[in-house]
Structure formats: C-alpha cells, structure tokens
Scaffold this motif. Structure first.
Motif, mmCIF file in Angstrom:
data_model
loop_
_atom_site.group_PDB
_atom_site.id
_atom_site.type_symbol
_atom_site.label_atom_id
_atom_site.label_comp_id
_atom_site.label_asym_id
_atom_site.label_seq_id
_atom_site.Cartn_x
_atom_site.Cartn_y
_atom_site.Cartn_z
ATOM 1 N N ARG A 51 -5.014 -2.740 5.607
ATOM 2 C CA ARG A 51 -3.722 -2.353 6.196
ATOM 3 C C ARG A 51 -3.486 -3.071 7.530
ATOM 4 O O ARG A 51 -2.375 -3.485 7.833
ATOM 5 C CB ARG A 51 -3.657 -0.845 6.385
ATOM 6 C CG ARG A 51 -2.295 -0.368 6.859
ATOM 7 C CD ARG A 51 -2.183 1.128 6.937
ATOM 8 N NE ARG A 51 -2.068 1.791 5.667
ATOM 9 C CZ ARG A 51 -0.969 1.830 4.912
ATOM 10 N NH1 ARG A 51 0.115 1.181 5.282
ATOM 11 N NH2 ARG A 51 -0.957 2.494 3.776
ATOM 12 N N LEU A 64 -0.601 0.772 -9.843
ATOM 13 C CA LEU A 64 -0.125 1.977 -9.172
ATOM 14 C C LEU A 64 1.325 1.829 -8.711
ATOM 15 O O LEU A 64 2.121 2.760 -8.816
ATOM 16 C CB LEU A 64 -1.005 2.310 -7.969
ATOM 17 C CG LEU A 64 -2.427 2.771 -8.257
ATOM 18 C CD1 LEU A 64 -3.220 2.860 -6.959
ATOM 19 C CD2 LEU A 64 -2.428 4.116 -8.978
ATOM 20 N N LEU A 104 -3.628 -2.052 -7.390
ATOM 21 C CA LEU A 104 -2.453 -1.749 -6.576
ATOM 22 C C LEU A 104 -1.162 -2.005 -7.352
ATOM 23 O O LEU A 104 -0.230 -1.204 -7.310
ATOM 24 C CB LEU A 104 -2.447 -2.596 -5.300
ATOM 25 C CG LEU A 104 -3.271 -2.107 -4.142
ATOM 26 C CD1 LEU A 104 -3.351 -3.171 -3.047
ATOM 27 C CD2 LEU A 104 -2.696 -0.816 -3.586
ATOM 28 N N ASN A 160 2.364 8.874 -6.313
ATOM 29 C CA ASN A 160 2.351 10.210 -5.719
ATOM 30 C C ASN A 160 1.012 10.518 -5.046
ATOM 31 O O ASN A 160 0.419 11.579 -5.253
ATOM 32 C CB ASN A 160 2.710 11.281 -6.758
ATOM 33 C CG ASN A 160 3.163 12.567 -6.109
ATOM 34 O OD1 ASN A 160 3.698 12.564 -5.003
ATOM 35 N ND2 ASN A 160 2.939 13.675 -6.797
ATOM 36 N N ILE A 161 0.550 9.556 -4.253
ATOM 37 C CA ILE A 161 -0.699 9.688 -3.503
ATOM 38 C C ILE A 161 -0.328 9.948 -2.054
ATOM 39 O O ILE A 161 0.488 9.226 -1.476
ATOM 40 C CB ILE A 161 -1.557 8.412 -3.638
ATOM 41 C CG1 ILE A 161 -1.912 8.169 -5.105
ATOM 42 C CG2 ILE A 161 -2.794 8.496 -2.763
ATOM 43 C CD1 ILE A 161 -2.517 6.807 -5.370
ATOM 44 N N GLU A 162 -0.931 10.966 -1.457
ATOM 45 C CA GLU A 162 -0.507 11.384 -0.124
ATOM 46 C C GLU A 162 -1.218 10.707 1.037
ATOM 47 O O GLU A 162 -0.674 10.625 2.128
ATOM 48 C CB GLU A 162 -0.644 12.905 -0.004
ATOM 49 C CG GLU A 162 0.322 13.626 -0.935
ATOM 50 C CD GLU A 162 0.345 15.120 -0.711
ATOM 51 O OE1 GLU A 162 -0.139 15.579 0.340
ATOM 52 O OE2 GLU A 162 0.850 15.810 -1.599
ATOM 53 N N SER A 163 -2.426 10.194 0.820
ATOM 54 C CA SER A 163 -3.163 9.647 1.961
ATOM 55 C C SER A 163 -3.818 8.314 1.615
ATOM 56 O O SER A 163 -4.062 8.002 0.444
ATOM 57 C CB SER A 163 -4.252 10.626 2.404
ATOM 58 O OG SER A 163 -5.267 10.716 1.418
ATOM 59 N N ASP A 164 -4.110 7.544 2.655
ATOM 60 C CA ASP A 164 -4.851 6.300 2.462
ATOM 61 C C ASP A 164 -6.256 6.592 1.939
ATOM 62 O O ASP A 164 -6.804 5.817 1.161
ATOM 63 C CB ASP A 164 -4.936 5.513 3.773
ATOM 64 C CG ASP A 164 -3.698 4.668 4.038
ATOM 65 O OD1 ASP A 164 -2.764 4.679 3.205
ATOM 66 O OD2 ASP A 164 -3.662 3.987 5.078
ATOM 67 N N LYS A 192 1.275 4.099 -3.002
ATOM 68 C CA LYS A 192 1.095 5.530 -2.743
ATOM 69 C C LYS A 192 2.322 6.320 -3.192
ATOM 70 O O LYS A 192 2.189 7.365 -3.837
ATOM 71 C CB LYS A 192 0.827 5.774 -1.253
ATOM 72 C CG LYS A 192 -0.571 5.426 -0.824
ATOM 73 C CD LYS A 192 -0.831 5.476 0.657
ATOM 74 C CE LYS A 192 -0.164 6.551 1.437
ATOM 75 N NZ LYS A 192 -0.482 6.514 2.876
ATOM 76 N N LEU A 215 -5.944 6.995 -1.724
ATOM 77 C CA LEU A 215 -5.659 5.682 -2.314
ATOM 78 C C LEU A 215 -6.943 4.852 -2.383
ATOM 79 O O LEU A 215 -7.228 4.224 -3.405
ATOM 80 C CB LEU A 215 -4.593 4.949 -1.504
ATOM 81 C CG LEU A 215 -4.245 3.540 -1.969
ATOM 82 C CD1 LEU A 215 -3.695 3.540 -3.395
ATOM 83 C CD2 LEU A 215 -3.250 2.890 -1.008
ATOM 84 N N LEU A 241 0.832 -1.205 0.000
ATOM 85 C CA LEU A 241 0.000 0.000 0.000
ATOM 86 C C LEU A 241 0.867 1.255 0.000
ATOM 87 O O LEU A 241 0.620 2.189 -0.772
ATOM 88 C CB LEU A 241 -0.933 -0.001 1.215
ATOM 89 C CG LEU A 241 -1.981 -1.120 1.280
ATOM 90 C CD1 LEU A 241 -2.691 -1.092 2.622
ATOM 91 C CD2 LEU A 241 -2.954 -1.029 0.127
ATOM 92 N N ASP A 242 1.883 1.265 0.849
ATOM 93 C CA ASP A 242 2.777 2.429 0.916
ATOM 94 C C ASP A 242 3.555 2.612 -0.387
ATOM 95 O O ASP A 242 3.741 3.734 -0.856
ATOM 96 C CB ASP A 242 3.738 2.295 2.097
ATOM 97 C CG ASP A 242 3.033 2.411 3.438
ATOM 98 O OD1 ASP A 242 1.931 3.012 3.487
ATOM 99 O OD2 ASP A 242 3.579 1.903 4.437
#
Length: 108
Positions: free
Chosen positions: A37, A54, A51, A15-19, A11, A22, A7-8
């Motif tokens: 998570r 991404l 996922l 370039n995704i900042e938050s869950d 992100k 996402l 997941l991290d």
C-alpha cells in the motif's frame, strides 16, 4: 489505477472490511500488504491475480498496471504503458463492434 486504489477496490468488491482480512485472503502478511500500500513493495503476480479476482477485473490488466507502476526503468515503463494503451483501444473497439451488432441484429 494506483495500487492502493486497487487494494481498496478489491476490498469493496469482495466486501472485506480491513487490510488485515485482505492480507489473509491474499496469503500475505499484514505487514507485506502495508508495504504494498505504501509503495515499499509490490505484489507478486500470484497476489495480483488474487486481487484481480477479488476486484472483478481482468487479471492481465491488473498485472500490467502493477508492472507499469513499479517499473524500475523507463524502457519497462514505456512497454507497459504501450501495452495498457493498446488494450484500452482494443476494448473500446470490441465494445463498439458489440454495440453495432446488437443494433444491426433484427429481433425475432
């Protein structure tokens, strides 16, 4: 790779900042992502493919990793572990072959 690491990584690569962001991109709720998570739920194959895309990873590898990490029987865990190990060996052999062909190919 642990699911939380996946997941991290997704992100980071996208370039995704938050869950929350996402989760929206994956088409699931923030609560569902939180449960994934925490290991209380696991992603569907559809979410796994999203996922992987991404994270810029091979889709089947991500699905196999998730199946291995969430297997509910030792038989399933052994199957997915064996699959992942065989894919790792195949990838290594492929890279070695590619390297040899590059070295052996004369420049024009």
């Amino acid at each position: 790779m642990e699911i939380s690491e996946l997941l991290d990584h997704a992100k980071l690569m996208a370039n995704i900042e938050s869950d929350y962001a996402l989760a929206k991109i994956l088409g699931i709720t923030a609560g569902n992502l939180s449960n994934i998570r925490k290991g209380k739920a696991h992603p569907s194959n559809e979410v796994a493919v999203k996922l992987a895309t991404l994270a810029k990873l091979e889709e089947i590898r991500v699905i196999a990793e998730i199946e291995y990490r969430t297997a509910n029987t030792e038989k399933k865990r052994k199957f997915w572990k064996s699959y992942l190990e065989s894919r790792g060996i195949a990838a290594t052999i492929g890279m070695i072959t590619l390297g040899i062909s590059i070295i052996a190919t004369p420049e024009s």
